[in-house]
Structures are given as structure tokens and as C-alpha cells.
Design an enzyme around this catalytic site. Structure first.
Site, mmCIF file in Angstrom:
data_model
loop_
_atom_site.group_PDB
_atom_site.id
_atom_site.type_symbol
_atom_site.label_atom_id
_atom_site.label_comp_id
_atom_site.label_asym_id
_atom_site.label_seq_id
_atom_site.Cartn_x
_atom_site.Cartn_y
_atom_site.Cartn_z
ATOM 1 N N CYS A 168 50.886 20.723 14.738
ATOM 2 C CA CYS A 168 52.013 20.833 13.811
ATOM 3 C C CYS A 168 52.875 19.580 13.788
ATOM 4 C CB CYS A 168 52.844 22.079 14.099
ATOM 5 S SG CYS A 168 53.851 22.034 15.606
ATOM 6 N N ASP A 169 52.957 18.838 14.886
ATOM 7 C CA ASP A 169 53.741 17.605 14.918
ATOM 8 C C ASP A 169 53.307 16.633 13.816
ATOM 9 O OD1 ASP A 169 53.196 18.934 17.364
ATOM 10 O OD2 ASP A 169 53.874 17.256 18.569
ATOM 11 N N ALA A 170 52.019 16.695 13.483
ATOM 12 C CA ALA A 170 51.462 15.770 12.490
ATOM 13 C C ALA A 170 52.138 15.907 11.133
ATOM 14 C CB ALA A 170 49.963 16.008 12.338
#
Length: 380
Positions: A168-170
Site C-alpha cells: 500500500c505504501d506504493a
């Protein structure tokens, strides 16, 4: 079918993580962050009042401390890229030109090139700063390498067994580069590609009932000690900040824009209900009691997205400004007299424990992003 896909994906992910278990050298440099046993006294000269002068004072104190530490130690990876985004957001009246000049020097140092991994969002995030500087200075050399890299990215063929943005950080790292590039060039292919990939990731990781993101597919069934699902505050902060940055460059008439607005509203409501009494969020959002300290980087990314949403009229000011004000006061309570911003969880992929003195560049970047929006919301 979705369960089978998740099993295949998790096996592929585990193999990938085993091959890359060793952190790049750039992520272990002291300039990235540290956790000293003693960081001195907490700052006594800051006020949580939402007034421009007071907000500016806190931002400059932290930004100046951090800039002194990183000058001469720049990298192209995500840790620094988040900091660069924060430096770029600092308003001109808050000494912003000095930080942007430093970013100009950084870009020149790297010849305006992205990181070495062509398909990895962590190495694309620095492009956000390059493109912002290009918009200001219109120097073609600032644009060309990022455009070339993104042209190669959008030409790739999707692999169902290997998501592009599998964590999800992406969604903070990569999508804003594509939306910014689409705005700058007028070429819709970058925006359409971003849109396609965003919803592949969202469909896998976003909990449509709880309105929070799992960090990656390996966390879909993981539980906290209290039995609740594991939702990492920084991971969700990354996503919410990514939503804000995508929306700010997305045309108002883009067909899928409302889907992003809806997701931001849903996540805002979810995290606001989980805010701690100290104004901040714990590393694990659904099991605050398991974590003795609040986590400032995730809290700052969340605060940034809320403040941005208020300013542009997506989020209700009366409902969310008290949340933002409380969060700002909470973050200021973790600034040390020399400007260190503490209580930032080190590099990781899940909620974890850390010390009150722990300070890392990505958390400072998040703080400056939040401060920049709070400054714009604040009274003179």
C-alpha cells in the site's frame, strides 16, 4: 478465485522478499534516521495555535534541523523522496525557497534520474520533486529522465502474479509521478495507466467495510493481539497522502475522479474515529493498547491528507479541523529543542515498537507536508 490469487501472490511475494531481505545501504545510513538514547529536552518554544506564525516556527525548526543532517547525504530512494516532497511543500513565506534550492542541488547531483529499479515505485517517488521543480523552472533536463522512465513503465504488460504496486505504501510513491506527468505533458496515457493500476491494488488491499488498507496481501488475515485485523497507521497514511497528491493533479472532469474522492472520504472518517487522546495514531490502528507510543510519521501523513481535504472542500471543515488541530498539537509535543522530530517508527512493513527519540527522514517529510497544509488553513 480471489483466494487462489492471494495464495499465488503471497508465495511470489515471499520469494521476492527473501531475495531482497538485506536493506540497501542507503536505508541504513545515519542520515536516514536514528534513535539516540538521549536526545535532550523537548522544545519549549512552540505553540500548537493554528496561526501562521506559530505553524511556521514549528516547521522551520524541524526542517532546518533535518536539512543540516541530510545535505551531502542525498539518495534517490523512497526514504529521502518523502522528505524531498515535504521540503518542496514548505510555503515561500516559511523559507520555502531555501529548501527548494537545496532540492535543486539534489536533482543536479543525480542528473534528474530516478532510482535504479525501473518497475519499483520506491525508486519513482523522487520524480515528484523533479516534476515540481520542472514546473517552476521549465528546464527540459529536469523532465526528460522521468518521462523516459514512465514511458517504459506504461508500456509494460501486467503480470497477474506480480502486481506493480503490491504494497500500500506504493500508492504514495508512484501514482503522483504519473498524475503530475500527465498534467505537465497533457498526455492522458500516464493518468489512465495510474488509474488502472491504482484500482488493481485497491481491489486487493482495501477493506470496503472498515475503509482501511492492509499493508500487502500477506496481512489480509493477520490479527493484532486483541483479535482485530492488522492495519498499519503509516501504511494507511501513505495511501491517504497518495490520494491527496493524485487528486491535486487530476482533472476535475476525469471520469474516475469521484472514486478517489469517495475513498479519501471513507478513510478520513475511519481514521478520525481512531484518533488517540493525544491527537495521534498508534502504529496498529485497531489495537492502540498494544503500542505504548504514538507513531508520528503515519499521524503526519494522515493529518496532511485531512488538512488538504479541508482546504480544497472535499472534507467538512467543521468536522475535521478539530481532528487536524489536535493532531498538530500532538506532533509538536514530540519535537526536541534542537529540532529533532521524534516518535517515528523506523523503516519497516508493519506496526512495531520504537523509542521516543526515534527520528527518520520520511516522518519529517510527512510533518512538513502536514504543516504546509495547516499553514494554509491557519489564521494570520
Amino acid at each position: 478465485m480471489r483466494r487462489l490469487y492471494i495464495i499465488v501472490f503471497c508465495l511470489a511475494l515471499a520469494a521476492s522478499q527473501a531475495l531482497s531481505a538485506q536493506l540497501p545501504a542507503s536505508e541504513t545510513m545515519p542520515a536516514i534516521g536514528d534513535s539516540p538514547a538521549d536526545a535532550g529536552a523537548i522544545a519549549s518554544d512552540l505553540s500548537p495555535a493554528l496561526k501562521k506564525q506559530q505553524v511556521a516556527q514549528a516547521m522551520r525548526k524541524v526542517a532546518d534541523w533535518q536539512l543540516r543532517r541530510v545535505q551531502g547525504n542525498y539518495t534517490q530512494d523512497w526514504t529521502m523522496a518523502a522528505l524531498y516532497a515535504g521540503f518542496m511543500a514548505v510555503p515561500p513565506a516559511v523559507h520555502g525557497s531555501a529548501y527548494q534550492d537545496a532540492m535543486q542541488s539534489m536533482g543536479n547531483h543525480f542528473d534528474w534520474k530516478l532510482g535504479p529499479r525501473p518497475d519499483h515505485a520506491d525508486d519513482h517517488a523522487i520524480g515528484q520533486t523533479y516534476l515540481q521543480l520542472y514546473e517552476k523552472r521549465q528546464d527540459p533536463k529536469m523532465l526528460a529522465p522521468t518521462r523516459e522512465s514512465m514511458d517504459a513503465l506504461v508500456a509494460r504488460t501486467d503480470d497477474p502474479k506480480k502486481l506493480l504496486w503490491w504494497w500500500c505504501d506504493a500508492l504514495f510513491m508512484g501514482p503522483p509521478v504519473l498524475t503530475d506527468l500527465s498534467k505537465i505533458t497533457g498526455d492522458k496515457k500516464y493518468l489512465d495507466y495510474m488509474n488502472h493500476e491504482w484500482w488493481i491494488t485497491s481491489n486487493l488491499l482495501y477493506d470496503t467495510k472498515l475503509h482501511l488498507y492492509s499493508r500487502d496481501a500477506t496481512f489480509l488475515d493477520k490479527k493484532e493481539t486483541n483479535g482485530a485485523k492488522v492495519f498499519w497507521s503509516r501504511g494507511n497514511g501513505w495511501v491517504m497522502a497518495g490520494l491527496a497528491r493524485v487528486l491535486q493533479s487530476m482533472p476535475a472532469n476525469y471520469p474516475d475522479r469521484q472514486r478517489y474522492v469517495t475513498q479519501l472520504k471513507e478513510m478520513a472518517a475511519a481514521v478520525a474515529a481512531l484518533q488517540g487522546a493525544d491527537g495521534l495514531w498508534r502504529p496498529g490502528l485497531l489495537d492502540a493498547e498494544a503500542y505504548k507510543l504514538p507513531e508520528v510519521s503515519g499521524s503526519a501523513f494522515i493529518t496532511y491528507s485531512l488538512a488538504w481535504g479541508i482546504r480544497v472542500g472535499i472534507l467538512d471543515r467543521r468536522q475535521y479541523l478539530p481532528v487536524v488541530g489536535k493532531a498538530w498539537a500532538g506532533m509538536l509535543s514530540h519535537i526536541y529543542q534542537d529540532g529533532r522530530l521524534g516518535c517515528i517508527q523506523p523503516i519497516g512493513a508493519a506496526p512495531g515498537q520504537f523509542t521516543a527519540t526515534s527520528s527518520y527522514v520520511f516522518g519529517v517529510g510527512a510533518f512538513l507536508l502536514a504543516g504546509s497544509e495547516i499553514y494554509r488553513l491557519s489564521a494570520n
